[in-house]
Design an enzyme around this catalytic site. Structure first.
Site, PDB file in Angstrom:
ATOM      1  N   ASP A  13       1.981   1.300   3.511  1.00 54.19           N
ATOM      2  CA  ASP A  13       3.184   2.216   2.929  1.00 54.19           C
ATOM      3  C   ASP A  13       4.420   2.364   3.819  1.00 54.19           C
ATOM      4  O   ASP A  13       3.987   2.244   5.133  1.00 54.19           O
ATOM      5  CB  ASP A  13       2.760   3.387   2.515  1.00 54.19           C
ATOM      6  CG  ASP A  13       3.563   4.070   1.334  1.00 54.19           C
ATOM      7  OD1 ASP A  13       4.685   3.480   0.908  1.00 54.19           O
ATOM      8  OD2 ASP A  13       3.373   5.383   1.188  1.00 54.19           O
ATOM      9  N   ASN A  61       3.414  -1.492  -9.273  1.00 53.09           N
ATOM     10  CA  ASN A  61       4.794  -2.147  -8.582  1.00 53.09           C
ATOM     11  C   ASN A  61       5.534  -2.903  -9.593  1.00 53.09           C
ATOM     12  O   ASN A  61       6.642  -3.317  -9.240  1.00 53.09           O
ATOM     13  CB  ASN A  61       4.324  -2.885  -7.525  1.00 53.09           C
ATOM     14  CG  ASN A  61       3.596  -2.192  -6.413  1.00 53.09           C
ATOM     15  OD1 ASN A  61       3.015  -2.342  -5.613  1.00 53.09           O
ATOM     16  ND2 ASN A  61       4.250  -0.921  -6.183  1.00 53.09           N
TER      17      ASN A  61
HETATM   18  C1  FPP Z   1       4.755  -0.184   0.003  1.00 51.77           C
HETATM   19  O1  FPP Z   1       6.013   0.061   0.628  1.00 51.77           O
HETATM   20  C2  FPP Z   1       4.521  -1.430   0.235  1.00 51.77           C
HETATM   21  C3  FPP Z   1       4.478  -2.511  -0.660  1.00 51.77           C
HETATM   22  C4  FPP Z   1       4.761  -2.216  -2.310  1.00 51.77           C
HETATM   23  C5  FPP Z   1       4.344  -3.958  -0.514  1.00 51.77           C
HETATM   24  C6  FPP Z   1       3.325  -4.230   0.549  1.00 51.77           C
HETATM   25  C7  FPP Z   1       3.308  -5.532   0.922  1.00 51.77           C
HETATM   26  C8  FPP Z   1       3.245  -5.956   2.379  1.00 51.77           C
HETATM   27  C9  FPP Z   1       3.255  -5.188   3.348  1.00 51.77           C
HETATM   28  C10 FPP Z   1       3.328  -7.320   2.420  1.00 51.77           C
HETATM   29  C11 FPP Z   1       2.329  -8.031   1.827  1.00 51.77           C
HETATM   30  C12 FPP Z   1       1.582  -9.209   2.276  1.00 51.77           C
HETATM   31  C13 FPP Z   1       1.065 -10.427   1.969  1.00 51.77           C
HETATM   32  C14 FPP Z   1       0.357 -11.349   2.746  1.00 51.77           C
HETATM   33  C15 FPP Z   1       1.019 -10.715   0.467  1.00 51.77           C
HETATM   34  P1  FPP Z   1       7.056   0.474  -0.142  1.00 51.77           P
HETATM   35  O2  FPP Z   1       8.006  -0.219  -0.515  1.00 51.77           O
HETATM   36  O3  FPP Z   1       6.845   1.681  -1.181  1.00 51.77           O
HETATM   37  O4  FPP Z   1       7.722   1.575   1.063  1.00 51.77           O
HETATM   38  P2  FPP Z   1       8.574   2.976   0.646  1.00 51.77           P
HETATM   39  O5  FPP Z   1       7.574   4.003   0.148  1.00 51.77           O
HETATM   40  O6  FPP Z   1       8.950   3.421   2.143  1.00 51.77           O
HETATM   41  O7  FPP Z   1       9.682   2.889  -0.376  1.00 51.77           O
END
Ligand code: FPP
Length: 234
Positions: A13, A61
């Site tokens: 996250d 998502n």
């Molecule tokens: C949450 O952060 C993260 C995600 C929804 C996506 C996670 C994906 C990756 C780290 C890369 C994946 C890699 C591969 C190999 C497929 P957020 O966007 O919710 O962050 P925030 O809470 O700060 O908005």
């Protein structure tokens, strides 16, 4: 000898907040986050973790803006183009948990290619939870079991261990880490986290490096797991 979690799960996250703090688009947080997947997977493998499950895309998502969803769908391709050789060199086997068929065909293809290419590797299993939701996983497991009972293939005698085999992830989790300060499990591995140790760190996922993982592993080493019972130290 160090006590290492055999199964480890991470809610990655904070990509968006990391990017916002640097005046970058959210997608740049995800890009940096994908590089961290490489760092953390290699380090976990080095330390002797047997299975690492990463929450890369939840069933929720899809609600994000179209351009972000489209970027997240392209990330696996970008990731494997860049790092598949290193995963091979380190004997890491790629798998996934979730409903892959809802992704664009190109995304499904790159993931299946990485799975096939690494299938005979014998080191750590790197499992990407994609289009994954814990409630949905349990719902699908119940449906599958009920269909087998209705078809006369099974008696209505399911044990807890057996039910686990109807899930995407059959193993129970030893250590769950969530980055970026939130203290929720957000529909991740609801069944498998029953007795997991949990670490919630304020570090955003794009800053979560090998040293940050090592700190979590050290903390895990000092946790005292009782599974609801008592032991010599009680
Ligand atoms: C949450 O952060 C993260 C995600 C929804 C996506 C996670 C994906 C990756 C780290 C890369 C994946 C890699 C591969 C190999 C497929 P957020 O966007 O919710 O962050 P925030 O809470 O700060 O908005």
């Amino acid at each position: 000898m160090a006590k290492i979690p055999q199964t480890m799960a991470i809610i990655m996250d904070g990509n968006g907040r990391w990017a916002k703090a640097r005046n970058l688009p959210r997608t740049m947080g995800h890009k940096k986050g994908a590089d961290r997947v490489r760092d953390v997977a290699l380090e976990a493998n080095r330390k002797g973790v047997q299975k690492l499950i990463l929450y890369a895309f939840s069933t929720e998502n899809w609600k994000r803006p179209e351009d972000e969803v489209s970027y997240l769908c392209k990330l696996p391709g970008m990731f494997f183009n860049k790092f598949i050789q290193e995963l091979m060199d380190n004997n890491i086997r790629v798998t996934f948990a979730g409903e892959l068929e809802k992704f664009p065909e190109s995304t499904q293809e790159v993931i299946m290619k990485a799975i096939n290419q690494t299938s005979t590797n014998t080191g750590m299993e790197l499992c990407l939870a994609i289009n994954y939701g814990g409630q949905r996983e349990i719902q699908l497991g119940i449906q599958k079991y009920a269909a087998q009972v209705a078809a006369g293939l099974r008696k209505n005698d399911l044990s807890i261990d057996e039910f686990s085999r109807y899930l995407f992830v059959p193993e129970s989790i030893d250590l769950m880490i969530r980055t970026s300060g939130e203290t929720r499990i957000s529909n991740f591995l609801l069944w498998q986290l029953a007795y997991a140790e949990m670490i919630f760190t304020p570090t955003a996922w794009p800053d979560f490096d090998e040293a940050a993982l090592d700190e979590c592993l050290q903390e895990y080493e000092h946790r005292h797991r009782r599974y609801g019972g008592l032991d010599d130290e009680d």
